[in-house]
Scaffold this motif. Structure first.
Motif, PDB file in Angstrom:
ATOM      1  N   LEU A 204       6.795   6.366   0.670  1.00 60.42           N
ATOM      2  CA  LEU A 204       6.858   5.065   1.330  1.00 60.42           C
ATOM      3  C   LEU A 204       5.715   4.173   0.877  1.00 60.42           C
ATOM      4  N   VAL A 205       6.030   2.920   0.648  1.00 66.40           N
ATOM      5  CA  VAL A 205       5.016   1.876   0.488  1.00 66.40           C
ATOM      6  C   VAL A 205       5.292   0.837   1.571  1.00 66.40           C
ATOM      7  N   GLY A 206       4.314  -0.005   1.852  1.00 63.40           N
ATOM      8  CA  GLY A 206       4.537  -1.002   2.897  1.00 63.40           C
ATOM      9  C   GLY A 206       3.522  -2.117   2.871  1.00 63.40           C
ATOM     10  N   ASP A 207       3.843  -3.154   3.621  1.00 61.75           N
ATOM     11  CA  ASP A 207       2.904  -4.259   3.844  1.00 61.75           C
ATOM     12  C   ASP A 207       2.950  -4.629   5.320  1.00 61.75           C
ATOM     13  N   GLU A 208       2.467  -5.798   5.660  1.00 56.97           N
ATOM     14  CA  GLU A 208       2.404  -6.195   7.065  1.00 56.97           C
ATOM     15  C   GLU A 208       3.780  -6.368   7.687  1.00 56.97           C
TER      16      GLU A 208
ATOM     17  N   LYS B 136       0.855  -1.185   0.000  1.00 55.95           N
ATOM     18  CA  LYS B 136       0.000   0.000   0.000  1.00 55.95           C
ATOM     19  C   LYS B 136       0.899   1.246   0.000  1.00 55.95           C
ATOM     20  N   MET B 137       0.488   2.260  -0.770  1.00 60.35           N
ATOM     21  CA  MET B 137       1.209   3.529  -0.760  1.00 60.35           C
ATOM     22  C   MET B 137       0.770   4.312   0.476  1.00 60.35           C
ATOM     23  N   VAL B 138       1.702   4.552   1.420  1.00 59.86           N
ATOM     24  CA  VAL B 138       1.322   5.131   2.705  1.00 59.86           C
ATOM     25  C   VAL B 138       1.797   6.567   2.899  1.00 59.86           C
ATOM     26  N   GLN B 139       2.770   7.000   2.124  1.00 63.37           N
ATOM     27  CA  GLN B 139       3.273   8.359   2.352  1.00 63.37           C
ATOM     28  C   GLN B 139       3.946   8.883   1.090  1.00 63.37           C
TER      29      GLN B 139
END
Length: 600
Positions: free
Chosen positions: A199-203, A182-185
């Motif tokens: 930033l992108v991220g996952d669990e 997910k694109m978070v920032q």
């Protein structure tokens, strides 16, 4: 990529030729190049490999093979034959490259470079090919396949498209990878060529992403889940990031709960320790930061604002469960996130930090006994004091940032410093004293040594590439540019930076030694600062050659004692001091050179 991985890779490379090299020697050579002289790690790895190759009289040229290989098992330095699908084509960074992109099969994916002079027909995205006699190379630790003039390329029909295997963010390694994130920032762009970064991220964690401006590339939408296929994963200063220009990405259904920890999170830990320092958080996203000590050691910690964890108190013990341990600037760091449990406890467990020599410093938290030997002029308004401290084993840079309650060090005073933070920046170590416990020892003395090997003799040659030079400004490169500002990797660079160095030969009467002297040593020995050298080159009709001639003429034939690190065929000089005339040494030198001594 880190030093251990590079050392292991070098050892494996020699093992394939039935040569056992000393891992400690490999690591020592790499550390010297990277940590003391700021050489980027890939370049250091190539240098050490070449040095050892000469030492063992080995040719490390790739060996050609016609055996078909899986892409996921390719090793740098091989000639290979592979079959794969071209899953992306990117804009080449230079006219010397006809095409670049990514080739994949069921085992993995790899970048490719097709050189223009090879004269091959352009590859088509989505098409399968057989590549015979390609060469595997690498850049920044990322393997790539070079398609050169001798490579045979044959299209293959009727093959099914490659299905990428998605991995977690915390499993990413340099190379090509596919992730569902997910694109978070989104961050503010600081380069006109960047389309988007953030930033992108996952669990499992978060990671920086970058999309460079390129036809057909679109930015990511905030809070949106994407399937990203065949992104390039790079490592710089111990931190991974992904570039999406090689990737295909599309909006994916479903939701992802992104971990609050940083990119590079590797594992979950539970520790019991005492807060021995609280420091000023460097970001609004961090609620609290400091150092936590435990019987086995100490590490820095951050409590992320999103975690909502209770504030920890200085000097109190805590049980911290299910925290993430990742890396920041090469050192372990504990991250307190939303899933972390934080409990204050009573404990009287004694903690006695071990004081280590400066030469044994490594990224993390350390305690040393040192003397403040030099103070530098501050070049940042936030710095309270910076300079050099050292002990018998060597010296290191220190920094104290302006904070309430902190005091500068006193020159020539011996301190025992508990819980200093050891950082690594551009391959060099330094210590930060904010949060550390400083105990001044009034009247104590300490002999500060520079360590290393000392060679005395005469400079008999100052080679090309000495004097005022220009370096590539691209992050992680630092290569020397040609006179036309051309970097062999990043092409023309107009925003270069100047530097000073000397590449010379010092003869001790018995043997000629290659020496490499960096800016600080050149300035100290010649009395010519970098700024003065730049001014000289700007005002002189000879340009940078004027600086070269001045340094060469001032050093040639003169005697020096140079101290530094011996890398086998080169002494990486830390300092040089001039020696007075020595007739015996002069005679030995002339005899060694085969000349005739004037007896008068």
């Amino acid at each position: 990529m880190d030093l251990n991985e590079a050392a292991e890779r070098i050892s494996r490379k020699f093992q394939t030729q039935n040569v056992e090299v000393d891992p400690a020697l490999v690591m020592r050579k790499l550390q010297t190049l990277v940590e003391e002289f700021g050489v980027n790690l890939p370049e250091a790895e190539r240098t050490v490999t070449a040095d050892l190759g000469r030492q063992y009289n080995l040719s490390l040229s790739p060996t050609q093979t016609t055996t078909e290989r899986e892409i996921g098992g390719l090793v740098t330095g091989e000639w290979v034959t592979i079959e794969g699908q071209v899953v992306s084509i990117t804009i080449p960074p230079t006219d010397a490259i006809a095409q670049s992109g990514v080739i994949a099969d069921a085992s993995g994916a790899i970048q490719f470079t097709m050189w223009a002079r090879a004269g091959h027909e352009p590859l088509e995205a989505g098409q399968w090919y057989r590549f015979e006699s390609a060469v595997v190379d690498e850049y920044r630790g990322v393997p790539k396949v070079n398609l050169h003039q001798g490579t045979t390329i044959t299209p293959i029909e009727d093959r099914a498209p490659v299905t990428p295997a998605y991995i977690n963010v915390d499993d990413l390694r340099p190379g090509i990878a596919s992730v569902r994130v997910k694109m978070v920032q989104e961050w503010e762009n600081r380069h006109e060529r960047i389309l988007q970064t953030g930033l992108v991220g996952d669990e499992s964690g978060r990671i920086k992403f970058t999309i460079w401006k390129e036809e057909g590339k679109t930015p990511l939408a905030p809070d949106t889940v994407y399937a990203i296929r065949f992104a390039t994963v790079e490592e710089y200063q111990g931190r991974l990031s992904i570039t999406l220009n090689t990737a295909n990405y599309s909006v994916d259904s479903g939701e992802i709960e992104v971990a609050s920890g940083p990119a590079g999170t590797l594992k979950k830990e539970s520790i019991t320790g005492k807060v021995v320092a609280l420091t000023t958080p460097g970001s609004p996203s961090i609620a609290q930061s400091g150092i936590i000590a435990y019987p086995e050691g100490a590490m820095t910690f951050v409590a992320w604002a999103s975690a909502g964890a209770p504030k920890m108190e200085y000097g109190r013990w805590y049980r911290i469960e299910n925290a993430s341990v990742g890396q920041f600037r090469g050192a372990q760091r504990l991250s307190i996130g939303e899933e972390t449990s934080l409990t204050g406890i009573e404990s009287d467990t004694p903690i006695v930090p071990a004081v280590i020599p400066v030469r044994d410093l490594a990224p993390g938290v350390a305690s040393v006994r040192v003397k403040m030997v030099q103070e530098w002029e501050n070049r940042h308004e936030r710095i309270l004091q910076t300079g050099i401290v050292g002990d018998e084993s060597g010296t290191t840079k220190f920094t104290i940032w302006k904070e309430e309650g902190v005091e500068p060090l006193s020159p020539n005073t011996v301190y025992t410093i508990y819980y200093a933070t050891v950082d690594e920046y551009q391959g060099r170590l330094s210590i930060t004293l904010n949060g550390a416990m400083l105990l001044a020892e009034e009247g104590a003395t300490l002999e500060v040594g520079t360590g290393g090997t000392t060679i005395s003799g005469a400079i008999v040659n100052v080679g090309p590439g000495s004097g005022l030079i220009k370096r590539c400004p691209v992050e992680g490169c630092n290569r020397v540019l040609s006179k036309r500002n051309y970097c062999t990797v990043h092409e023309i660079q107009t925003d270069f930076r100047y530097d000073l160095r000397i590449k010379a030969v010092l003869d001790d009467g018995q043997k000629a030694h290659n020496i490499l002297m960096q800016r600080e040593a050149v300035e100290a020995l010649s009395g010519l600062s970098l700024d003065e050298a730049v001014k000289m080159a700007t005002e002189s009709p000879l340009g940078m050659d004027d600086v070269f001639y001045r340094l060469r003429d001032g050093m040639m034939g003169r005697y020096y004692a140079c101290t530094g690190s011996d890398l086998g065929d080169t002494l990486l000089v830390r300092e040089c001091r001039p020696l007075g005339p020595d007739r015996e040494r002069h005679a030995a030198l002339l005899n060694h050179l085969g000349g005739e001594m004037n007896a008068s």
